[in-house]
Scaffold this active site. Sequence first.
Site, PDB file in Angstrom:
ATOM      1  N   ASP A   5       0.605  -1.154   0.057  1.00 21.26           N
ATOM      2  CA  ASP A   5      -0.087  -0.094  -0.026  1.00 21.26           C
ATOM      3  C   ASP A   5       0.924   1.243  -0.039  1.00 21.26           C
ATOM      4  O   ASP A   5       0.492   2.212  -0.273  1.00 21.26           O
ATOM      5  CB  ASP A   5      -1.070   0.067   1.106  1.00 21.26           C
ATOM      6  CG  ASP A   5      -0.266  -0.345   2.485  1.00 21.26           C
ATOM      7  OD1 ASP A   5       0.894  -0.306   2.443  1.00 21.26           O
ATOM      8  OD2 ASP A   5      -0.757   0.112   3.548  1.00 21.26           O
ATOM      9  N   HIS A  41      -0.808   7.735   9.574  1.00 24.79           N
ATOM     10  CA  HIS A  41      -0.282   6.141  10.053  1.00 24.79           C
ATOM     11  C   HIS A  41       1.256   6.123   9.744  1.00 24.79           C
ATOM     12  O   HIS A  41       2.021   5.069  10.371  1.00 24.79           O
ATOM     13  CB  HIS A  41      -0.794   5.312   8.847  1.00 24.79           C
ATOM     14  CG  HIS A  41      -2.338   4.988   8.880  1.00 24.79           C
ATOM     15  ND1 HIS A  41      -2.814   4.684  10.051  1.00 24.79           N
ATOM     16  CD2 HIS A  41      -3.259   5.263   8.180  1.00 24.79           C
ATOM     17  CE1 HIS A  41      -4.164   4.449   9.799  1.00 24.79           C
ATOM     18  NE2 HIS A  41      -4.587   4.961   8.582  1.00 24.79           N
ATOM     19  N   GLY A  45       0.026   2.369   5.241  1.00 27.91           N
ATOM     20  CA  GLY A  45      -1.332   3.003   5.520  1.00 27.91           C
ATOM     21  C   GLY A  45      -1.390   4.030   4.410  1.00 27.91           C
ATOM     22  O   GLY A  45      -2.233   5.025   4.481  1.00 27.91           O
ATOM     23  N   ASP A  81     -10.874  10.420  11.429  1.00 26.04           N
ATOM     24  CA  ASP A  81     -10.840   9.499  10.491  1.00 26.04           C
ATOM     25  C   ASP A  81     -11.458   7.925  10.677  1.00 26.04           C
ATOM     26  O   ASP A  81     -11.467   7.840  11.995  1.00 26.04           O
ATOM     27  CB  ASP A  81      -9.315   9.259  10.067  1.00 26.04           C
ATOM     28  CG  ASP A  81      -9.107   8.506   9.030  1.00 26.04           C
ATOM     29  OD1 ASP A  81      -8.556   9.408   7.840  1.00 26.04           O
ATOM     30  OD2 ASP A  81      -9.137   7.258   8.406  1.00 26.04           O
ATOM     31  N   HIS A 135     -10.206   5.309  10.428  1.00 23.94           N
ATOM     32  CA  HIS A 135      -9.081   4.316  10.662  1.00 23.94           C
ATOM     33  C   HIS A 135      -8.342   5.013  12.175  1.00 23.94           C
ATOM     34  O   HIS A 135      -8.416   6.353  12.186  1.00 23.94           O
ATOM     35  CB  HIS A 135      -8.063   4.188   9.655  1.00 23.94           C
ATOM     36  CG  HIS A 135      -8.396   3.447   8.387  1.00 23.94           C
ATOM     37  ND1 HIS A 135      -9.126   4.185   7.546  1.00 23.94           N
ATOM     38  CD2 HIS A 135      -8.554   2.254   8.326  1.00 23.94           C
ATOM     39  CE1 HIS A 135      -9.426   3.296   6.453  1.00 23.94           C
ATOM     40  NE2 HIS A 135      -9.182   2.255   6.656  1.00 23.94           N
ATOM     41  N   ASP A 152     -13.191   9.231   5.427  1.00 29.76           N
ATOM     42  CA  ASP A 152     -13.584   7.961   4.562  1.00 29.76           C
ATOM     43  C   ASP A 152     -14.464   7.185   5.576  1.00 29.76           C
ATOM     44  O   ASP A 152     -14.902   6.125   5.470  1.00 29.76           O
ATOM     45  CB  ASP A 152     -12.251   6.978   4.739  1.00 29.76           C
ATOM     46  CG  ASP A 152     -11.279   7.190   5.666  1.00 29.76           C
ATOM     47  OD1 ASP A 152     -11.774   7.809   6.798  1.00 29.76           O
ATOM     48  OD2 ASP A 152     -10.245   6.382   5.884  1.00 29.76           O
ATOM     49  N   TYR A 158     -12.095   8.367   0.010  1.00 24.81           N
ATOM     50  CA  TYR A 158     -11.658   7.694  -1.218  1.00 24.81           C
ATOM     51  C   TYR A 158     -12.690   7.788  -2.342  1.00 24.81           C
ATOM     52  O   TYR A 158     -12.575   7.493  -3.442  1.00 24.81           O
ATOM     53  CB  TYR A 158     -11.418   6.266  -0.989  1.00 24.81           C
ATOM     54  CG  TYR A 158     -10.295   6.400  -0.127  1.00 24.81           C
ATOM     55  CD1 TYR A 158      -8.905   6.585  -0.323  1.00 24.81           C
ATOM     56  CD2 TYR A 158     -10.397   6.087   1.241  1.00 24.81           C
ATOM     57  CE1 TYR A 158      -7.867   6.570   0.657  1.00 24.81           C
ATOM     58  CE2 TYR A 158      -9.355   5.967   2.228  1.00 24.81           C
ATOM     59  CZ  TYR A 158      -8.215   6.289   1.739  1.00 24.81           C
ATOM     60  OH  TYR A 158      -7.062   6.554   2.997  1.00 24.81           O
TER      61      TYR A 158
END
Length: 392
Positions: free
Chosen positions: A115, A157, A165, A192, A194, A281, A320
């Site tokens: 990624d 991240h 990430g 976020d 995440h 996201d 995204y």
Amino acid sequence: MCFEPAKRAVCLVRSAQSIWAADCLPANQGRASRVHSLIDAFGLDKLLVVKAPRAATDDELARFHSEEYVRAVCASASADSEEHTDASHDGDSDNGDNDDDSQGSDSRDFGLEYDCAVFDQMEQHVRYVAGGTVCAARVLVGGDANIAVHWEGGRHHGRRSKAAGFCYVNDIALGILALQQRFSKVLYVDLDLHHGDGVQDAFLHSNSVMTLSFHYAEHGFYPNSGMACVEGKGKGAGHSINVALKRGTSDTTFVSAFSRISSILVPKFGPEAVVLQCGCDGLAGDPHKIFNLTPDAFVECLKLAVAWNKPLMLLGGGGYNHADSARCWARITAAACGADVSADQNIPDHPFYTEYSPAFDMGVDAMLLQDENTQEQLDETVALIESLKLGG
């Protein structure tokens, strides 16, 4: 609640070069251009000061990242560019030369794969993402604005010596360190989907930075952390707070959690400056389809943060569905400036207008998705945080 952002000076950090560098990120190709084009289409650029960042230097990157990592990122980016150039020419290669294998091994050591694979213009991306957030911090340190916005930042991240990430740099850690040149205590809040693991780990032992992350957390969901409500080590014990939310989190649940928990932690910690990461996201229209948020939730959280009356940095992050990311961040920008861009407002004509079909308005519709959070779970989290005694 009194909300008077119009009395506050707002600075938007961007330039054609920094937007281009952000657009190069494979996971978000072209997103920055769409965000700023929509901001300008609503005339919001007339309500704030625009400041162009410069690319971060090696020394500036090394305020958080290891020198070895900085060298690896730059070397890998150069090697990738040369490889693409060489591939465009016909000719035999020396199969006995193992420099590429050595370079590949070094890249993997620093997380530059999968990624976070090496890509063209990676070095410029890293330097401008970092430089933009440091620029926003310096705006606040210098007292030139009360709110500094850098939508290309928020890469939460990244580790000191490793990409992770989609984050090749931890611009947030660099921005917090820059803020601490004037503000000794900084509150970092992460919205976020995440967990903000890279920022938490960067300040895990610190009692001068509190991290507060609202996110989805289940075993196997990246980054597979942030499940414990209260973390921190040494003098940083109790300064890393996680609010793990369930699938289907609605605007009502999200804003309630943000409001109740921040109202405890802000007076308890007493920050002198705040960083708000607005990764979107968790929007209902995002490909993840885990949270069920609309931009209304982010705008309400922004209003609450502004009411704390602290120097405030706004950063981007995940997101995204690029049209919905632009909708969300344009509405947050408007609210920060004291303007009202509502969900039912039509999209103005601009270069990316056709991407907002079929409604061509600023709305992001919630899904028919059950909110799996319960009031009892939120009450338990609030009670735990209320009982928190900060060490150090």
